[in-house]
Design an enzyme around this catalytic site. Sequence first.
Site, PDB file in Angstrom:
ATOM      1  N   ASP A 150       0.884  -1.166   0.000  1.00 42.63           N
ATOM      2  CA  ASP A 150       0.000   0.000   0.000  1.00 42.63           C
ATOM      3  C   ASP A 150       0.920   1.214   0.000  1.00 42.63           C
ATOM      4  O   ASP A 150       1.530   1.536   1.016  1.00 42.63           O
ATOM      5  CB  ASP A 150      -0.891  -0.034   1.250  1.00 42.63           C
ATOM      6  CG  ASP A 150      -1.677   1.263   1.455  1.00 42.63           C
ATOM      7  OD1 ASP A 150      -1.656   2.133   0.561  1.00 42.63           O
ATOM      8  OD2 ASP A 150      -2.312   1.400   2.527  1.00 42.63           O
ATOM      9  N   LYS A 156       3.038  11.235  -3.336  1.00 44.39           N
ATOM     10  CA  LYS A 156       2.023  10.575  -4.166  1.00 44.39           C
ATOM     11  C   LYS A 156       1.105  11.579  -4.870  1.00 44.39           C
ATOM     12  O   LYS A 156       0.574  11.299  -5.935  1.00 44.39           O
ATOM     13  CB  LYS A 156       1.207   9.647  -3.277  1.00 44.39           C
ATOM     14  CG  LYS A 156       0.225   8.754  -4.004  1.00 44.39           C
ATOM     15  CD  LYS A 156      -0.352   7.778  -2.997  1.00 44.39           C
ATOM     16  CE  LYS A 156      -1.526   7.002  -3.526  1.00 44.39           C
ATOM     17  NZ  LYS A 156      -2.053   6.090  -2.498  1.00 44.39           N
ATOM     18  N   GLU A 178      -7.026   0.580  -4.696  1.00 51.25           N
ATOM     19  CA  GLU A 178      -7.066   0.504  -3.231  1.00 51.25           C
ATOM     20  C   GLU A 178      -8.394  -0.029  -2.686  1.00 51.25           C
ATOM     21  O   GLU A 178      -8.398  -0.924  -1.834  1.00 51.25           O
ATOM     22  CB  GLU A 178      -6.745   1.880  -2.634  1.00 51.25           C
ATOM     23  CG  GLU A 178      -5.265   2.206  -2.749  1.00 51.25           C
ATOM     24  CD  GLU A 178      -4.938   3.679  -2.556  1.00 51.25           C
ATOM     25  OE1 GLU A 178      -5.821   4.447  -2.114  1.00 51.25           O
ATOM     26  OE2 GLU A 178      -3.795   4.063  -2.854  1.00 51.25           O
ATOM     27  N   ASP A 196     -12.692   5.768   2.583  1.00 46.72           N
ATOM     28  CA  ASP A 196     -11.255   5.770   2.887  1.00 46.72           C
ATOM     29  C   ASP A 196     -10.800   7.172   3.273  1.00 46.72           C
ATOM     30  O   ASP A 196     -10.721   8.069   2.429  1.00 46.72           O
ATOM     31  CB  ASP A 196     -10.491   5.270   1.640  1.00 46.72           C
ATOM     32  CG  ASP A 196      -8.972   5.260   1.842  1.00 46.72           C
ATOM     33  OD1 ASP A 196      -8.480   5.800   2.855  1.00 46.72           O
ATOM     34  OD2 ASP A 196      -8.279   4.716   0.958  1.00 46.72           O
TER      35      ASP A 196
HETATM   36  P1  ADP Z   1      -2.638   7.475   3.758  1.00 49.35           P
HETATM   37  O1  ADP Z   1      -3.578   6.499   3.159  1.00 49.35           O
HETATM   38  O2  ADP Z   1      -2.907   8.905   3.410  1.00 49.35           O
HETATM   39  O3  ADP Z   1      -1.197   7.137   3.564  1.00 49.35           O
HETATM   40  P2  ADP Z   1      -3.264   6.459   6.460  1.00 49.35           P
HETATM   41  O4  ADP Z   1      -4.388   5.588   6.085  1.00 49.35           O
HETATM   42  O5  ADP Z   1      -2.058   5.821   7.024  1.00 49.35           O
HETATM   43  O6  ADP Z   1      -2.851   7.486   5.326  1.00 49.35           O
HETATM   44  O7  ADP Z   1      -3.840   7.516   7.520  1.00 49.35           O
HETATM   45  C1  ADP Z   1      -3.045   8.457   8.140  1.00 49.35           C
HETATM   46  C2  ADP Z   1      -3.907   9.372   8.976  1.00 49.35           C
HETATM   47  O8  ADP Z   1      -4.576   8.595   9.953  1.00 49.35           O
HETATM   48  C3  ADP Z   1      -3.096  10.412   9.713  1.00 49.35           C
HETATM   49  O9  ADP Z   1      -3.732  11.659   9.639  1.00 49.35           O
HETATM   50  C4  ADP Z   1      -3.098   9.893  11.128  1.00 49.35           C
HETATM   51  O10 ADP Z   1      -2.958  10.932  12.079  1.00 49.35           O
HETATM   52  C5  ADP Z   1      -4.456   9.226  11.209  1.00 49.35           C
HETATM   53  N1  ADP Z   1      -4.537   8.236  12.282  1.00 49.35           N
HETATM   54  C6  ADP Z   1      -3.796   7.118  12.450  1.00 49.35           C
HETATM   55  N2  ADP Z   1      -4.122   6.474  13.595  1.00 49.35           N
HETATM   56  C7  ADP Z   1      -5.120   7.217  14.165  1.00 49.35           C
HETATM   57  C8  ADP Z   1      -5.880   7.095  15.370  1.00 49.35           C
HETATM   58  N3  ADP Z   1      -5.666   6.091  16.227  1.00 49.35           N
HETATM   59  N4  ADP Z   1      -6.809   8.043  15.618  1.00 49.35           N
HETATM   60  C9  ADP Z   1      -6.998   9.071  14.775  1.00 49.35           C
HETATM   61  N5  ADP Z   1      -6.326   9.240  13.629  1.00 49.35           N
HETATM   62  C10 ADP Z   1      -5.392   8.333  13.328  1.00 49.35           C
HETATM   63 MG    MG Z   2      -4.355   4.970   2.172  1.00 53.28          MG
END
Ligand code: ADP
Ligand code: MG
Length: 619
Positions: free
Chosen positions: A19, A81, A182, A204
């Site tokens: 991912d 990205k 995705e 998402d």
């Molecule tokens: P992406 O798909 O953009 O790479 P992710 O799916 O990894 O991102 O999501 C990242 C976001 O999720 C960040 O803003 C992070 O702060 C938030 N996040 C991760 N864990 C938590 C949590 N336990 N509670 C709230 N927000 C969270």
């Molecule tokens: Mg993502």
Amino acid sequence: MKDSTPTSSKNAARAIGIDLGTTNSVVACVIDGRPQVISGDEESALLPSIVYYAPDGRSLVGEQAGRFAEHNPERILSSVKRFVGLSADEAAAQPLTGLALTAVATDDQARIAHFDLGDRSVTPVEASAEILRALAERARAAVGTVGLTVVTVPAYFDDAQRQATRDAARLAGLPQVRLLNEPTAAALAYGLATRKSGLYAVYDWGGGTFDFSVLRLAAGVFQVKCTSGDTALGGDDIDRVLCAELLGALGFDEAKVDARSVRKLLQTARSLKHDLSREPAVRAQMLRADDTEVTLEVTREELDQLVLPLLLRTKRIVRRALRDASIELKDLDGVILVGGATRMPCVISFVTELFQRAPLCDVDPDRVVAEGAALQADLLQNRGKDLLLLDVLPLSLGIETMGGGFERLLARNTPVPTSAHTVFTTAADNQTGYELHVLQGEREMAKNCRSLAKFVLSGIPPMKAGKARLHVAFCIDENGLLTVTAKEATTGTAQVVEVVPSYGLEKAQIDKMLLEARALRDNDIEARKLAEFQVHGASLVNSVSEALISDADLLTEAERVEIVGSVERLRRGLKSEKRSLLLELLLEDLHALTASFNERKVNRSIMQAVTGKDLRERV
Ligand code: ADP
Ligand code: MG
């Protein structure tokens, strides 16, 4: 590690799923029939999608890169990205997150977006390749050789963005790469492919973007029915609103506060946000504007209030997407939560209310995409193509017609793989060449669509205007990549072009970069060896020089002269030699000459140790 996959042996290459996220990236593989995320050295499954470029040309990825955020933020690339596969103009329109971007014109039409780091420039493809390489390394360390790799992309990625992602994977040295949407990966992780049919919504919410899609499953095949979203609406925005609240509470003037304090407070806001997904209230020590300390408490209700306007924005996107695709809530068979931000309790309850059902969220939302990708990779590599995943074209594909119009050959939302063809003719008498301009978009005029490729079908025999029959065929493979074939029917003159979008990297460019990367890797190995031999050599020079004095009586004069000569040669080599191989030879020479001297020394010290000591002490 026990392996129950029937077709793979212990030494076989392992299929992996990646991912490649805007904020975080994750790698997973199937072990004992189940998808498992592979953690890195720092025990974390999520690799922050950031790259640090050191002034000496090396780069670091993830947490290691993050350590430089405080002092060298200008050498860090994040949210790469967002820029992958974009032209320089499109990239310039993206919201920038603390990184400088310049447009570099390479030729008339191909203008590639570059990040400008002052002493060097980096393309989004190269930076993505660094992240992919780090994940592949992780996988290699855990499971050995990496085989087929499935890399996920957002469902709305167009041809150029998909091609750029493939380029990045190639540059990272991944041998066999497939792309997967995705939301489809998330549905696979929930095992939905085993059902007969269904309509699933995927909500998402990641770090920087919100993506919403609906998938239709029929006869083992997923189709993306609709995709929608906001590329500037993510968990980062929650951090920003909470940070703004904190600034106010701490007495800062938002207009005057310095960038460093804001960066620190943004980090505090993020960790408070994460904790509030578990606890109803959290406290943290912070510095007020006047530098005095204070402990602030933030409750979940307070955070929920701040998040609500953002949630309402996601609701409008969902509503509109469903309406456009003529899907009613009751038609849905399930809703899947993806992305770190959906861990927040307020998001779960909001989605429950919005869709009038509890969403699927028992697979960790920030791992679900990587797990689905790993399942698909395993399936493709080890079990053949039992499952064919169909996606739809995100934008129509066609060619420019006389007068600058756009003729669609494949309409938006056509399931892929697919193909289509059309017949053209020449406009002028004795026209021997025909320029084909391949475009993607929804507008009527070619100039308003995105240019993917231009090529000339030459060798048309001279004929009257309108006589030549030019067959043009578009063929899209399972990765959504386009091949265009043009053929003159009467002579059979043909031209085949795999469409590498104008803003991607040319194949030759990638090959050159691959070669350079390989050469650099060899350089790195050489540099490491040289450093090791230098350290080893210096300590050997010291110890032998000391022994020449302390144990001089153990040597004949001839031996002493030989050893002194060898020490001298090594000492000089250490000062000037830049090749590890020569240092190694000098080291070997001294080792050989001192072998018997060492033996004598060891014997003597054993004798000294034994003499006058109680035997029991030696046991
Ligand atoms: P992406 O798909 O953009 O790479 P992710 O799916 O990894 O991102 O999501 C990242 C976001 O999720 C960040 O803003 C992070 O702060 C938030 N996040 C991760 N864990 C938590 C949590 N336990 N509670 C709230 N927000 C969270
Ligand atoms: Mg993502």
